[in-house]
Design an enzyme around this catalytic site. Structure first.
Site, PDB file in Angstrom:
ATOM      1  CD  GLU A  86      -3.416   0.742  -0.118  1.00 50.15           C
ATOM      2  OE1 GLU A  86      -2.604   1.221  -0.345  1.00 50.15           O
ATOM      3  OE2 GLU A  86      -4.246   0.136   0.135  1.00 50.15           O
ATOM      4  NE  ARG A 113      -4.386  -1.813   8.497  1.00 53.25           N
ATOM      5  CZ  ARG A 113      -4.427  -1.129   7.581  1.00 53.25           C
ATOM      6  NH1 ARG A 113      -4.108  -0.501   7.428  1.00 53.25           N
ATOM      7  NH2 ARG A 113      -5.349  -2.466   6.831  1.00 53.25           N
ATOM      8  CG  ASN A 129      -6.125   2.472   4.889  1.00 50.32           C
ATOM      9  OD1 ASN A 129      -4.831   1.052   4.628  1.00 50.32           O
ATOM     10  ND2 ASN A 129      -6.809   2.390   4.248  1.00 50.32           N
ATOM     11  CG  ASN A 167      -8.858   2.425   0.654  1.00 51.23           C
ATOM     12  OD1 ASN A 167      -7.816   2.784   0.543  1.00 51.23           O
ATOM     13  ND2 ASN A 167      -9.404   1.502   0.708  1.00 51.23           N
ATOM     14  CG  ASP A 180      -7.540  -0.919  -1.956  1.00 52.43           C
ATOM     15  OD1 ASP A 180      -7.065   0.504  -1.955  1.00 52.43           O
ATOM     16  OD2 ASP A 180      -7.468  -1.613  -1.694  1.00 52.43           O
TER      17      ASP A 180
END
Length: 293
Positions: free
Chosen positions: A18, A101, A103, A148, A199
């Site tokens: 990512e 967390r 992203n 995202n 995404d």
């Protein structure tokens, strides 16, 4: 139109690749294996892959200056010394919440950072999207399951984002001087009836949004009106995020992942987790530097 050339940029397999970001100063791509707490670095012109162990989950990187980077981690924003790899906490984000967390994140043209969080187990509504600018932190959107697709128009007047779980890619007007939203978000793309999930995304100078479709084996490009204008087939089922690369920002690097697959599924997706280069004509742009103070 000739077929796009998709090649393997790095055959290092990430469980959850990512957050790719190109540094024009070193002509290198940086990206993450989030769940294995690694920052990866590789020059575009070739050379050895460097793996930096971070000691905690991290997902995004931005350039502060030639000597420092800003890293979004599961506990907040850290300043990373490029020469030593040393990490110093700058601004805590949900550091007291072990469920979440960081992203998806990206820098607005003014130097502000939008940074998303999510539950480590994709817990419903556990995440948020924050705005960070010159040391100030504000929560913009809450009740986010999987943050995202954060990206911005080149003039800073528009922002895009999604909660992947909704299937809706949103667009909201922004103050170009601050990167703060003005007005209410509206649906830009309704992806609920399509294959795969929205995404990571980037937006080029022509207003074309390039999105990695997790589970869809494609990169999709949407025009300024939200209409699909191009689809690029990928050799993996879970592409995760694109980034403009090269000093002219005229190519796309794309990360991928094997996370969530069992052994049988992985055998059907042997390149899952590798990082790819797409030699297709894109009018991309380099990422702005982030302003931390």
């Amino acid at each position: 139109m000739s077929e796009p050339i998709v090649s393997v940029f790095s055959d290092h397999v990430c469980q959850l690749g990512e957050g790719p970001s190109y540094d024009p100063g070193t002509d290198a791509l940086f990206w993450f294996d989030i769940v294995n707490s690694q920052l990866l670095e590789k020059p575009l012109a070739g050379g050895a892959l460097k793996i930096h162990e971070l000691g905690q989950m991290a997902s995004a990187i931005a350039i502060i200056d030639d000597k420092r980077q800003l890293i979004a981690t599961e506990t907040g924003l850290f300043v990373r010394d490029v020469a030593t790899g040393g990490m110093t906490l700058h601004t805590a984000i949900e550091a007291d919440n072990p469920v979440t967390r960081s992203n998806d994140s990206r820098v607005h043209p003014c130097g502000a950072l939008w940074v998303g969080t999510m539950g480590k187990g994709e817990e419903k509504g556990a995440g948020s999207i924050y705005w960070f600018f010159k040391g100030e932190l504000r929560r913009l959107f809450s009740d986010i399951t999987v943050s995202n697709s954060i990206c911005f128009s080149s003039d800073g007047a528009l922002a895009y984002y999604t909660d992947t779980s909704t299937g809706l890619l949103m667009r909201v007007a922004c103050d170009p001087a601050t990167g703060l939203p003005v007005g209410e978000p509206k649906i830009f793309v309704d992806h609920r009836s399509a294959k795969g999930y929205i995404d990571g995304s980037v937006l080029d100078r022509d207003g074309i949004l390039w999105n990695a479709v997790w589970g869809g084996s494609v990169i999709e490009a949407y025009g300024p009106d939200g209409e699909l204008v191009r689809t690029v087939a990928m050799p993996v089922t879970q592409p995760s995020c694109p980034a403009f690369v090269g000093r002219n920002a005229d190519r796309l690097a794309v990360t991928s992942a094997w996370s969530g697959k069992n052994e049988k599924q992985r055998l059907l997706d042997l390149q899952g987790g590798m990082t790819f280069m797409l030699d297709i004509p894109v009018n991309g742009r380099l990422e702005p530097r982030v302003l931390i103070a």
